[in-house]
Write a protein that holds these residues in place. Structure first.
Motif, PDB file in Angstrom:
ATOM      1  N   LEU A 124       0.851  -1.187   0.000  1.00 58.16           N
ATOM      2  CA  LEU A 124       0.000   0.000   0.000  1.00 58.16           C
ATOM      3  C   LEU A 124       0.887   1.238   0.000  1.00 58.16           C
ATOM      4  O   LEU A 124       1.993   1.217   0.548  1.00 58.16           O
ATOM      5  CB  LEU A 124      -0.897   0.032   1.241  1.00 58.16           C
ATOM      6  CG  LEU A 124      -1.866  -1.127   1.446  1.00 58.16           C
ATOM      7  CD1 LEU A 124      -2.542  -1.027   2.806  1.00 58.16           C
ATOM      8  CD2 LEU A 124      -2.915  -1.162   0.352  1.00 58.16           C
ATOM      9  N   THR A 125       0.356   2.306  -0.565  1.00 62.37           N
ATOM     10  CA  THR A 125       1.103   3.562  -0.483  1.00 62.37           C
ATOM     11  C   THR A 125       1.094   4.021   0.966  1.00 62.37           C
ATOM     12  O   THR A 125       0.246   3.589   1.769  1.00 62.37           O
ATOM     13  CB  THR A 125       0.467   4.646  -1.379  1.00 62.37           C
ATOM     14  OG1 THR A 125      -0.845   4.926  -0.882  1.00 62.37           O
ATOM     15  CG2 THR A 125       0.409   4.222  -2.837  1.00 62.37           C
ATOM     16  N   LYS A 126       2.021   4.882   1.314  1.00 63.65           N
ATOM     17  CA  LYS A 126       2.100   5.390   2.691  1.00 63.65           C
ATOM     18  C   LYS A 126       0.813   6.108   3.073  1.00 63.65           C
ATOM     19  O   LYS A 126       0.324   5.972   4.198  1.00 63.65           O
ATOM     20  CB  LYS A 126       3.299   6.329   2.847  1.00 63.65           C
ATOM     21  CG  LYS A 126       4.623   5.612   2.785  1.00 63.65           C
ATOM     22  CD  LYS A 126       5.771   6.577   2.954  1.00 63.65           C
ATOM     23  CE  LYS A 126       7.095   5.830   2.802  1.00 63.65           C
ATOM     24  NZ  LYS A 126       8.235   6.730   2.932  1.00 63.65           N
ATOM     25  N   LYS A 127       0.248   6.815   2.112  1.00 65.51           N
ATOM     26  CA  LYS A 127      -0.982   7.573   2.361  1.00 65.51           C
ATOM     27  C   LYS A 127      -2.155   6.618   2.652  1.00 65.51           C
ATOM     28  O   LYS A 127      -2.914   6.814   3.591  1.00 65.51           O
ATOM     29  CB  LYS A 127      -1.274   8.444   1.132  1.00 65.51           C
ATOM     30  CG  LYS A 127      -2.222   9.570   1.365  1.00 65.51           C
ATOM     31  CD  LYS A 127      -2.288  10.442   0.119  1.00 65.51           C
ATOM     32  CE  LYS A 127      -3.127  11.655   0.364  1.00 65.51           C
ATOM     33  NZ  LYS A 127      -3.218  12.503  -0.829  1.00 65.51           N
ATOM     34  N   THR A 128      -2.274   5.576   1.832  1.00 63.47           N
ATOM     35  CA  THR A 128      -3.347   4.592   2.008  1.00 63.47           C
ATOM     36  C   THR A 128      -3.165   3.832   3.320  1.00 63.47           C
ATOM     37  O   THR A 128      -4.138   3.581   4.046  1.00 63.47           O
ATOM     38  CB  THR A 128      -3.386   3.617   0.820  1.00 63.47           C
ATOM     39  OG1 THR A 128      -3.550   4.364  -0.384  1.00 63.47           O
ATOM     40  CG2 THR A 128      -4.509   2.617   0.954  1.00 63.47           C
ATOM     41  N   LYS A 129      -1.927   3.481   3.630  1.00 68.81           N
ATOM     42  CA  LYS A 129      -1.626   2.769   4.880  1.00 68.81           C
ATOM     43  C   LYS A 129      -2.015   3.626   6.080  1.00 68.81           C
ATOM     44  O   LYS A 129      -2.605   3.135   7.049  1.00 68.81           O
ATOM     45  CB  LYS A 129      -0.130   2.412   4.904  1.00 68.81           C
ATOM     46  CG  LYS A 129       0.362   1.812   6.196  1.00 68.81           C
ATOM     47  CD  LYS A 129       0.004   0.364   6.307  1.00 68.81           C
ATOM     48  CE  LYS A 129       0.778  -0.230   7.482  1.00 68.81           C
ATOM     49  NZ  LYS A 129       0.032  -1.223   8.182  1.00 68.81           N
ATOM     50  N   LYS A 131      -4.291   5.950   6.154  1.00 68.90           N
ATOM     51  CA  LYS A 131      -5.760   6.011   6.208  1.00 68.90           C
ATOM     52  C   LYS A 131      -6.328   4.725   6.828  1.00 68.90           C
ATOM     53  O   LYS A 131      -7.260   4.768   7.630  1.00 68.90           O
ATOM     54  CB  LYS A 131      -6.333   6.222   4.811  1.00 68.90           C
ATOM     55  CG  LYS A 131      -6.109   7.621   4.262  1.00 68.90           C
ATOM     56  CD  LYS A 131      -6.667   7.742   2.853  1.00 68.90           C
ATOM     57  CE  LYS A 131      -6.401   9.114   2.274  1.00 68.90           C
ATOM     58  NZ  LYS A 131      -6.870   9.235   0.885  1.00 68.90           N
ATOM     59  N   LEU A 132      -5.765   3.609   6.425  1.00 73.30           N
ATOM     60  CA  LEU A 132      -6.213   2.327   6.983  1.00 73.30           C
ATOM     61  C   LEU A 132      -5.975   2.286   8.485  1.00 73.30           C
ATOM     62  O   LEU A 132      -6.854   1.865   9.250  1.00 73.30           O
ATOM     63  CB  LEU A 132      -5.485   1.158   6.295  1.00 73.30           C
ATOM     64  CG  LEU A 132      -5.790  -0.239   6.829  1.00 73.30           C
ATOM     65  CD1 LEU A 132      -7.266  -0.584   6.649  1.00 73.30           C
ATOM     66  CD2 LEU A 132      -4.913  -1.267   6.132  1.00 73.30           C
ATOM     67  N   GLU A 133      -4.815   2.732   8.922  1.00 74.41           N
ATOM     68  CA  GLU A 133      -4.503   2.766  10.358  1.00 74.41           C
ATOM     69  C   GLU A 133      -5.495   3.635  11.110  1.00 74.41           C
ATOM     70  O   GLU A 133      -5.980   3.265  12.179  1.00 74.41           O
ATOM     71  CB  GLU A 133      -3.082   3.291  10.579  1.00 74.41           C
ATOM     72  CG  GLU A 133      -1.994   2.322  10.202  1.00 74.41           C
ATOM     73  CD  GLU A 133      -0.593   2.937  10.292  1.00 74.41           C
ATOM     74  OE1 GLU A 133      -0.457   4.116  10.673  1.00 74.41           O
ATOM     75  OE2 GLU A 133       0.363   2.216   9.948  1.00 74.41           O
ATOM     76  N   LYS A 134      -5.801   4.815  10.546  1.00 83.87           N
ATOM     77  CA  LYS A 134      -6.726   5.738  11.202  1.00 83.87           C
ATOM     78  C   LYS A 134      -8.141   5.147  11.273  1.00 83.87           C
ATOM     79  O   LYS A 134      -8.806   5.217  12.301  1.00 83.87           O
ATOM     80  CB  LYS A 134      -6.742   7.077  10.469  1.00 83.87           C
ATOM     81  CG  LYS A 134      -7.539   8.128  11.188  1.00 83.87           C
ATOM     82  CD  LYS A 134      -7.288   9.497  10.630  1.00 83.87           C
ATOM     83  CE  LYS A 134      -7.909  10.520  11.558  1.00 83.87           C
ATOM     84  NZ  LYS A 134      -7.479  11.866  11.221  1.00 83.87           N
ATOM     85  N   GLU A 143      -5.964  -3.572  11.782  1.00 84.93           N
ATOM     86  CA  GLU A 143      -5.953  -3.235  10.356  1.00 84.93           C
ATOM     87  C   GLU A 143      -6.495  -4.403   9.534  1.00 84.93           C
ATOM     88  O   GLU A 143      -7.221  -4.197   8.556  1.00 84.93           O
ATOM     89  CB  GLU A 143      -4.538  -2.870   9.904  1.00 84.93           C
ATOM     90  CG  GLU A 143      -4.040  -1.574  10.516  1.00 84.93           C
ATOM     91  CD  GLU A 143      -2.592  -1.282  10.161  1.00 84.93           C
ATOM     92  OE1 GLU A 143      -2.150  -1.676   9.057  1.00 84.93           O
ATOM     93  OE2 GLU A 143      -1.911  -0.662  10.980  1.00 84.93           O
ATOM     94  N   LEU A 147      -9.680  -4.177   7.035  1.00 90.53           N
ATOM     95  CA  LEU A 147      -9.618  -4.577   5.625  1.00 90.53           C
ATOM     96  C   LEU A 147     -10.675  -5.629   5.307  1.00 90.53           C
ATOM     97  O   LEU A 147     -11.330  -5.567   4.260  1.00 90.53           O
ATOM     98  CB  LEU A 147      -8.231  -5.136   5.288  1.00 90.53           C
ATOM     99  CG  LEU A 147      -7.172  -4.131   4.871  1.00 90.53           C
ATOM    100  CD1 LEU A 147      -5.835  -4.827   4.715  1.00 90.53           C
ATOM    101  CD2 LEU A 147      -7.558  -3.397   3.609  1.00 90.53           C
TER     102      LEU A 147
END
Length: 168
Positions: A124-129, A131-134, A143, A147
């Protein structure tokens, strides 16, 4: 030398008659390592397992010891070595133990069905990762659980019709 040949021939004959009359070894496949390990633990708990295993990491050897342990339930070594062992017959006690074990294994498989998870690497991109964490943190989930929910929710929305049948 001749006595050794006779002994080996006798053992081979006994093995042939025994294997012809038994059916429980087919139930414990050589390739099913999980089943072999479960059976070993089951027999240990029942105090039936022969603990003389030299190589406990080898499934083939462990399977052989499991089968030997089952053979020794009602047939001590002294009985196995006498001449009447050619008339081998599985005892009722042994059949009951094996039947209980088979049922317990069936129940174990039923209980664990659908609970097994496979590890996947999803880049995953850092940005997507982030968002998933948040999202997971806000929902109070891991996580992985987040998912799982997202994939199943969007699958139901986009790939299943109103009657619950898959579109594709």
């Amino acid at each position: 030398m001749e006595s050794k040949i006779f002994l080996l021939s006798d053992i081979q004959k006994r093995w042939y008659f025994t294997i012809k009359s038994e059916s429980y070894s087919k139930w414990l496949a050589e390739t099913d390592i999980l089943h072999i390990e479960w059976t070993k633990e089951y027999l240990k708990k029942a105090s039936i397992y022969n603990n003389s295993v030299r190589n406990d990491k080898c499934p083939k050897e462990t399977r052989s010891h499991i089968l030997a342990s089952l053979d020794l339930i009602d047939h001590p070594v002294s009985e196995i070595m006498n001449d009447n062992y050619i008339n081998y017959r599985s005892s009722d006690r042994k059949e009951i133990i094996i039947d209980k074990m088979k049922r317990a294994w069936s129940q174990q498989k039923y209980r664990s069905a659908g609970k097994t998870k496979k590890a996947y690497h999803l880049p995953l991109t850092k940005k997507t990762k982030a968002k998933l964490e948040k999202m997971a943190q806000v929902q109070g989930l891991s996580e992985t659980a987040m998912l799982d929910i997202l994939i199943n929710r969007f699958y139901d929305l986009d790939y299943v019709d109103v009657d619950g049948k898959e579109l594709y």
